[in-house]
Motif scaffolding. Structure first.
Motif, PDB file in Angstrom:
ATOM      1  N   THR A   1       0.757  -1.346   0.289  1.00  0.00           N
ATOM      2  CA  THR A   1       0.390   0.152   0.021  1.00  0.00           C
ATOM      3  C   THR A   1       1.220   1.124   0.327  1.00  0.00           C
ATOM      4  N   THR A   2       0.434   1.915  -1.049  1.00  0.00           N
ATOM      5  CA  THR A   2       1.104   3.095  -1.203  1.00  0.00           C
ATOM      6  C   THR A   2      -0.048   4.691  -0.344  1.00  0.00           C
ATOM      7  N   THR A   3       0.791   5.350   0.369  1.00  0.00           N
ATOM      8  CA  THR A   3       0.132   6.665   0.864  1.00  0.00           C
ATOM      9  C   THR A   3       0.497   7.963   0.090  1.00  0.00           C
ATOM     10  N   THR A   4      -0.597   8.230  -0.615  1.00  0.00           N
ATOM     11  CA  THR A   4      -0.752   9.239  -1.773  1.00  0.00           C
ATOM     12  C   THR A   4      -0.881  10.454  -1.172  1.00  0.00           C
ATOM     13  N   ALA A   5      -0.419  11.497  -1.185  1.00  0.00           N
ATOM     14  CA  ALA A   5      -0.440  12.827  -1.306  1.00  0.00           C
ATOM     15  C   ALA A   5      -1.623  13.479  -1.762  1.00  0.00           C
ATOM     16  N   VAL A   6      -2.539  14.374  -0.774  1.00  0.00           N
ATOM     17  CA  VAL A   6      -3.965  15.245  -1.524  1.00  0.00           C
ATOM     18  C   VAL A   6      -2.875  16.197  -2.081  1.00  0.00           C
ATOM     19  N   PRO A   7      -3.310  16.221  -3.276  1.00  0.00           N
ATOM     20  CA  PRO A   7      -3.062  17.529  -3.824  1.00  0.00           C
ATOM     21  C   PRO A   7      -3.511  18.850  -3.553  1.00  0.00           C
ATOM     22  N   ALA A   8      -2.927  19.519  -3.331  1.00  0.00           N
ATOM     23  CA  ALA A   8      -3.416  20.967  -2.580  1.00  0.00           C
ATOM     24  C   ALA A   8      -4.382  21.397  -3.225  1.00  0.00           C
ATOM     25  N   THR A   9      -5.051  21.659  -4.895  1.00  0.00           N
ATOM     26  CA  THR A   9      -6.329  22.095  -4.907  1.00  0.00           C
ATOM     27  C   THR A   9      -7.858  20.923  -4.480  1.00  0.00           C
ATOM     28  N   ALA A  10      -7.241  19.802  -3.718  1.00  0.00           N
ATOM     29  CA  ALA A  10      -8.055  18.958  -3.755  1.00  0.00           C
ATOM     30  C   ALA A  10      -8.070  18.850  -1.728  1.00  0.00           C
ATOM     31  N   VAL A  11      -7.884  19.396  -0.997  1.00  0.00           N
ATOM     32  CA  VAL A  11      -7.400  19.872   0.503  1.00  0.00           C
ATOM     33  C   VAL A  11      -9.356  19.787   0.969  1.00  0.00           C
ATOM     34  N   PRO A  12      -9.536  18.831   1.567  1.00  0.00           N
ATOM     35  CA  PRO A  12     -11.048  18.761   2.198  1.00  0.00           C
ATOM     36  C   PRO A  12     -10.644  20.035   3.143  1.00  0.00           C
ATOM     37  N   THR A  13     -12.398  20.630   3.333  1.00  0.00           N
ATOM     38  CA  THR A  13     -12.609  21.274   4.173  1.00  0.00           C
ATOM     39  C   THR A  13     -12.886  20.454   5.722  1.00  0.00           C
ATOM     40  N   PRO A  14     -13.123  21.180   6.926  1.00  0.00           N
ATOM     41  CA  PRO A  14     -13.079  19.714   7.735  1.00  0.00           C
ATOM     42  C   PRO A  14     -14.356  19.709   7.957  1.00  0.00           C
ATOM     43  N   ALA A  15     -15.338  20.039   7.130  1.00  0.00           N
ATOM     44  CA  ALA A  15     -16.611  19.814   7.112  1.00  0.00           C
ATOM     45  C   ALA A  15     -16.948  18.044   6.216  1.00  0.00           C
ATOM     46  N   GLU A  16     -15.830  19.177   5.482  1.00  0.00           N
ATOM     47  CA  GLU A  16     -16.206  17.391   4.394  1.00  0.00           C
ATOM     48  C   GLU A  16     -15.238  16.056   4.688  1.00  0.00           C
ATOM     49  N   LEU A  17     -14.174  16.878   5.668  1.00  0.00           N
ATOM     50  CA  LEU A  17     -13.816  15.517   6.362  1.00  0.00           C
ATOM     51  C   LEU A  17     -14.996  14.856   7.313  1.00  0.00           C
ATOM     52  N   ARG A  18     -15.207  15.835   7.549  1.00  0.00           N
ATOM     53  CA  ARG A  18     -16.158  14.910   8.795  1.00  0.00           C
ATOM     54  C   ARG A  18     -17.031  14.078   8.198  1.00  0.00           C
ATOM     55  N   ASP A  19     -17.205  14.674   7.055  1.00  0.00           N
ATOM     56  CA  ASP A  19     -18.793  13.562   6.529  1.00  0.00           C
ATOM     57  C   ASP A  19     -17.735  12.323   5.705  1.00  0.00           C
ATOM     58  N   ASP A  20     -16.771  12.765   5.291  1.00  0.00           N
ATOM     59  CA  ASP A  20     -15.719  11.615   4.873  1.00  0.00           C
ATOM     60  C   ASP A  20     -16.240  10.586   5.995  1.00  0.00           C
TER      61      ASP A  20
END
Length: 170
Positions: A112-131
């Motif tokens: 498994t590899t950990t991929t970095a989230v592109p800067a344009t795709a940084v979720p908001t805290p609310a989006e992270l909470r939903d995820d």
């Protein structure tokens, strides 16, 4: 009277032709058995579905990467995002360990590899909470249809995701 010579016959001599016929017949039977056995193994490999924990492990890695991305964007949430990233990484590690334990040794696991989230795709805290809420629901659903250690592991992951999702401020 009875003729004794007709009652007791000596065994037939084993001829070269008899040996060849028997060998050929035996060879055909063995070939058909081997072919049938291999065909069954191929069918099982083709129809075998991937481990259901694999999707949950990928999701845990994605949640951990998203938490790290939010942390990079919002340093004021260092405590919450660090806990989320650490817990989701631990979840992914536990899921992958269970997958490897249950997988036969004849197959190879893909790293498994950990991929970095592109800067344009940084979720908001609310989006992270939903995820995280969705991850909790998916783990709970899978836990209900899974028994034993796996069911307990998924239930624990669901509870953890629910708890950390509640801690994320929108």
């Amino acid at each position: 009277m009875c003729d004794v010579s007709t009652l007791h016959r000596p065994p037939a001599a084993l001829t070269r032709r008899t040996v060849l016929r028997t060998s050929a017949s035996l060879g055909v039977v063995l070939a058909l058995t081997a072919t049938t056995g291999c065909a069954g193994a191929d069918d099982d490999a083709v129809t075998a579905e991937p481990d259901p924990l694999l999707a949950e492990a990928r999701r845990a890695r994605a949640d951990a990467a998203a938490a790290r991305a939010v942390l990079a964007d919002r340093p004021d949430l260092v405590d919450t995002m660090t806990v989320i990233a650490d817990q989701r990484t631990a979840h992914a590690d536990a899921l992958e360990a269970e997958i490897l334990r249950a997988t036969p040794t004849t197959t190879t696991a893909t790293p498994t590899t950990t991929t970095a989230v592109p800067a344009t795709a940084v979720p908001t805290p609310a989006e992270l909470r939903d995820d995280l809420t969705e991850s909790a629901q998916r783990a709970a659903t899978l836990a209900r249809s899974t028994q034993g250690y796996r069911g307990g592991l998924l239930g624990s992951i669901s509870a953890s995701c629910t708890l950390v999702a509640a801690a994320v401020q929108g």
